[in-house]
Design an enzyme around this catalytic site. Structure first.
Site, PDB file in Angstrom:
ATOM      1  N   GLU A 190      16.473  31.913  -0.273  1.00 35.93           N
ATOM      2  CA  GLU A 190      17.245  33.038  -0.525  1.00 35.93           C
ATOM      3  C   GLU A 190      17.246  33.482  -2.166  1.00 35.93           C
ATOM      4  O   GLU A 190      17.081  34.405  -2.617  1.00 35.93           O
ATOM      5  CB  GLU A 190      18.816  33.079  -0.092  1.00 35.93           C
ATOM      6  CG  GLU A 190      18.918  33.184   1.430  1.00 35.93           C
ATOM      7  CD  GLU A 190      20.455  33.014   1.625  1.00 35.93           C
ATOM      8  OE1 GLU A 190      21.086  33.668   2.176  1.00 35.93           O
ATOM      9  OE2 GLU A 190      20.924  31.729   1.439  1.00 35.93           O
ATOM     10  N   LYS A 240      24.590  41.951   4.665  1.00 37.52           N
ATOM     11  CA  LYS A 240      23.674  41.025   4.411  1.00 37.52           C
ATOM     12  C   LYS A 240      22.850  40.932   5.629  1.00 37.52           C
ATOM     13  O   LYS A 240      22.754  40.259   6.378  1.00 37.52           O
ATOM     14  CB  LYS A 240      24.098  39.669   4.100  1.00 37.52           C
ATOM     15  CG  LYS A 240      23.104  38.752   3.467  1.00 37.52           C
ATOM     16  CD  LYS A 240      23.761  37.368   3.078  1.00 37.52           C
ATOM     17  CE  LYS A 240      22.600  36.475   2.467  1.00 37.52           C
ATOM     18  NZ  LYS A 240      23.243  35.296   2.041  1.00 37.52           N
TER      19      LYS A 240
END
Length: 121
Positions: A23, A100
């Site tokens: 990420e 997200k």
């Protein structure tokens, strides 16, 4: 105090937030929705932008936060966004939703969100 609403929906930016190395390295899209609480009567009466919140500036600030310094948690990102919104003089309260949609979840899903509400009270 009277509270009216100015909403911004679907602010998109690429950030590097998350607890996993992937990420942080690759980044992902985050989407932010805002609901700003303020009294719009002074601006309406005077037709004066300085007596309300300039939502274009708020949008730019939010995108800068998403694109800026990485954090592990979207809770932290949401808190930073709320603080930036409340720094505007006219804004008395804010609801922030951080989406997200590319979260590292191992089963099919549509979205992961955090919703927080903050105020000057």
């Amino acid at each position: 105090m009277r509270v009216d609403r100015v909403a911004l929906r679907g602010l998109r930016a690429r950030g590097h937030h998350g607890v996993f190395a992937r990420e942080r390295e690759e980044g992902q899209t985050f989407i932010v929705d805002l609901d700003l609480g303020l009294d719009t009567r002074p601006a309406a009466a005077s037709d004066d932008l300085s007596k309300t919140v300039h939502y274009g500036i708020v949008a730019e600030e939010v995108v800068a936060l998403v694109e800026g310094e990485p954090v592990d948690l979207i809770e932290t990102l949401a808190e930073r966004i709320a603080e930036a919104c409340l720094a505007h003089e006219a804004v008395r309260e804010v609801e922030v939703v951080v989406h997200k949609p590319e979260a590292p979840v191992t089963v099919p899903f549509d979205d992961v969100t955090i919703t927080i509400k903050r105020s000057h009270v």
